[in-house]
Scaffold this active site. Structure first.
Site, PDB file in Angstrom:
ATOM      1  NE  ARG A 105      -3.125   0.663  -0.681  1.00 20.45           N
ATOM      2  CZ  ARG A 105      -3.454   0.783  -1.954  1.00 20.45           C
ATOM      3  NH1 ARG A 105      -3.140   1.886  -2.624  1.00 20.45           N
ATOM      4  NH2 ARG A 105      -4.057  -0.192  -2.592  1.00 20.45           N
ATOM      5  CE  LYS A 140      -1.893  28.440  -4.274  1.00 22.97           C
ATOM      6  NZ  LYS A 140      -3.008  28.950  -5.102  1.00 22.97           N
ATOM      7  CE  LYS A 172       1.712  34.651  -3.176  1.00 23.55           C
ATOM      8  NZ  LYS A 172       1.537  34.460  -4.647  1.00 23.55           N
ATOM      9  CD  GLU A 202       0.116  37.838  -6.101  1.00 20.82           C
ATOM     10  OE1 GLU A 202       0.448  36.649  -5.989  1.00 20.82           O
ATOM     11  OE2 GLU A 202      -0.652  38.418  -5.293  1.00 20.82           O
ATOM     12  CG  ASP A 223      -3.152  36.708  -8.327  1.00 19.89           C
ATOM     13  OD1 ASP A 223      -3.223  35.510  -8.642  1.00 19.89           O
ATOM     14  OD2 ASP A 223      -3.691  37.173  -7.301  1.00 19.89           O
TER      15      ASP A 223
END
Length: 284
Positions: A105, A140, A172, A202, A223
């Protein structure tokens, strides 16, 4: 032809595999296998693709089985980055039945997930293959799996964005808010960066892009821009920086984004939302 990434060294893969095995075996080991099988029982199984996709993470399978028995024989029939057709034989594993059953597994969880990442990446890459644009991942990623997931993106033909916060400066929206504005944040970063460190900022709209493009960022990240605004942004930048588009891009919209003339399209879904590729272990 899509280039193949260099294989990850075993010492980067082993901690992930061993952690997964420890989670599954807990404190008592595989009680089912221990109860059913004699210790010297031998088994041979074949890893097979059940659906079409792109292979990634095959070394995880080898390491998982050999972590429980170093004498297990692992014979690969395909390589990471290969396109698999349904029924394709990927590898044959033979040796201690107890080790094979106990590690099954863990091996499948990793190779199916990573192959799913590679398969989804390839779908995006194929959608824009005739255009001068690259598909990139993001940060992410699942905790603890970033290196493996980014390797899988590369197997699918994608480009790796930052591996960590230390790779490059990426300003950002929250950085901009904390610094009192986009131009202030960018100017300070450009003054403080090391000579080998690139700077990306950004921006949320064309006005903000106009504030910063003359300051000399290496990359601008557009963005959640609309398609018309992406085209205007490409004209405004006029080759003064590389352009990355991001935000809500999917397989239905990626080509329209690419046709605006941006250089890179980053897609968080490559790592956070990729469905697993169905691979199975069956008696050989």
């Amino acid at each position: 032809m899509i280039p193949r990434p260099a294989p990850l060294p075993d010492f980067l893969i082993e901690p992930v595999v061993r952690l997964a095995l420890a989670e599954d075996l807990a404190s008592a080991g595989d009680v089912t296998t221990a109860a059913c099988l004699l210790r010297d029982r031998h088994q041979s199984v074949r890893l097979t693709a059940r659906t079409e996709g792109v292979l990634a993470g095959l070394d995880c399978v080898r390491i998982a089985f050999r972590a429980l028995d170093a004498e297990v024989r692992f014979e690969p029939h395909r390589s990471d980055g290969d396109t698999l057709e349904p029924g394709a034989a990927v590898a044959t594993v033979s040796g201690s039945a107890r080790a094979i059953l106990a590690a099954e597994r863990t091996a499948l969880n990793l190779v199916c997930h990573l192959s799913g990442v590679a398969t989804l990446t390839r779908a995006y890459v194929d959608a824009v293959a005739d255009l001068p644009v690259r598909i990139a991942d993001t940060r992410k990623t699942l905790p603890g799996l970033r290196g493996l997931q980014k390797y899988a993106v590369a197997c699918g033909g994608g480009l790796n964005h930052r591996h960590s916060l230390a790779d490059a400066i990426l300003i950002k929206d929250n950085h901009i808010a904390a610094c009192g504005g986009a131009a202030a944040a960018l100017q300070t970063a450009l003054e403080r960066r090391g000579h080998l460190t690139s700077v990306e900022i950004e921006v949320d709209d064309l006005d903000q892009l106009g504030e910063v493009i003359g300051l000399g960022p290496d990359v601008v990240l557009l963005d959640n821009f609309t398609i018309p605004d992406l085209k205007k942004a490409v004209d405004l930048v006029a080759g003064r920086a590389r352009i990355e588009a991001s935000g809500g891009v999917n397989l239905q919209t990626v080509r329209a984004v690419a046709e605006t003339g941006v250089d890179v399209i980053s897609v968080g879904a490559l790592t956070h939302s990729a469905p697993v590729l169905d691979l199975g272990l069956d008696a050989a």
